[in-house]
Enzyme design. Sequence first.
Site, PDB file in Angstrom:
ATOM      1  N   LYS A   6      -2.759  -1.967  -2.922  1.00  0.00           N
ATOM      2  CA  LYS A   6      -3.802  -1.076  -2.416  1.00  0.00           C
ATOM      3  C   LYS A   6      -3.355   0.349  -2.700  1.00  0.00           C
ATOM      4  O   LYS A   6      -2.348   0.814  -2.149  1.00  0.00           O
ATOM      5  CB  LYS A   6      -4.043  -1.296  -0.927  1.00  0.00           C
ATOM      6  CG  LYS A   6      -5.161  -0.423  -0.358  1.00  0.00           C
ATOM      7  CD  LYS A   6      -5.548  -0.825   1.059  1.00  0.00           C
ATOM      8  CE  LYS A   6      -6.646   0.068   1.603  1.00  0.00           C
ATOM      9  NZ  LYS A   6      -7.134  -0.356   2.932  1.00  0.00           N
ATOM     10  N   GLU A  13       0.827  -1.213   0.000  1.00  0.00           N
ATOM     11  CA  GLU A  13       0.000   0.000   0.000  1.00  0.00           C
ATOM     12  C   GLU A  13       0.860   1.263   0.000  1.00  0.00           C
ATOM     13  O   GLU A  13       1.065   1.880   1.049  1.00  0.00           O
ATOM     14  CB  GLU A  13      -0.953   0.026   1.200  1.00  0.00           C
ATOM     15  CG  GLU A  13      -1.914   1.207   1.155  1.00  0.00           C
ATOM     16  CD  GLU A  13      -2.793   1.323   2.391  1.00  0.00           C
ATOM     17  OE1 GLU A  13      -3.709   2.160   2.385  1.00  0.00           O
ATOM     18  OE2 GLU A  13      -2.567   0.581   3.371  1.00  0.00           O
TER      19      GLU A  13
END
Length: 296
Positions: free
Chosen positions: A214, A177
């Site tokens: 993400k 992420e």
Amino acid sequence: MPNQAQTDQMTNAKGFIAALDQSGGSTPKALNLYGIDSSSYSTEEEMFDLIHGMRARIAQSPAFNGDDVIAAILFDLTMDRKIQGKPSATYLWEERGIVPFLKVDKGLEETTQDVQMMKPISDLSKTIARAKDAGIFGTKMRSVIHAANKDGIAAIVKQQFDVGAEISAEDLIPILEPEITISISDKAEAETILCAEILTHLNQLPDGQRIMLKLSPPTVDNTYLPLIEHPNVMRVVALSGGYERDEANSILSRNKGMIASFSRALSQGLSADQSDEQFNQVLSNSIKSIAAASAR
């Protein structure tokens, strides 16, 4: 090897990922939005008991099931607690059909080169062992990009892939992420740089090694389509990044192949003082809207 049924669900199922992983720094804000202010607790343990109560209430709602919510990301103190007498990860998979992930990063360093790298994860091997014992399918690690600084973005992506390699070596699926702050003026440029850097690292992965990504919803629709279509990528999911749910859903729905992994946008409108009927209805409406945006 990862659980095959969970692998199939994460690869093919329709739906989205619920982010229930607020840590110590973000928990007070999450509780305040839920209608519980800081006067309701005096210790960190009491605070985490309250946030677990909120997460458990969400997890037990009839709308929170594998039909629309294919996975959930947990904080480690949530993993260590129980829901209806079962360990949280076990409850999610066995009772709700939801694949459990675990947040493993320890927060962010100070900003350098316009990015915030992850702090060292000194106990990662122990955390991985605990996660595997608990039935966790994969992990998530967050770092943040504040400007289109190529050197900074390259450093942040390398760190994410280095930690991801340690996770993959233990047969867990890492969610990388590298979040881009949605308010920066050069967000689209940062996204182009980020996409190229991630592709460079993806092309160096061994055949069959799968990761997830993400990312902040892109300024230019379908910027991340090359990542979504890459054979080493199981899923690309979008964080809400501070957008209100309707706007996050609107952006997400325009990006082919991306699904949501929302936290605040998922729990928006929920309140501790709602009746179960009210709570479940608000959550159901939220889940249906996010699932619909993910399907498009």
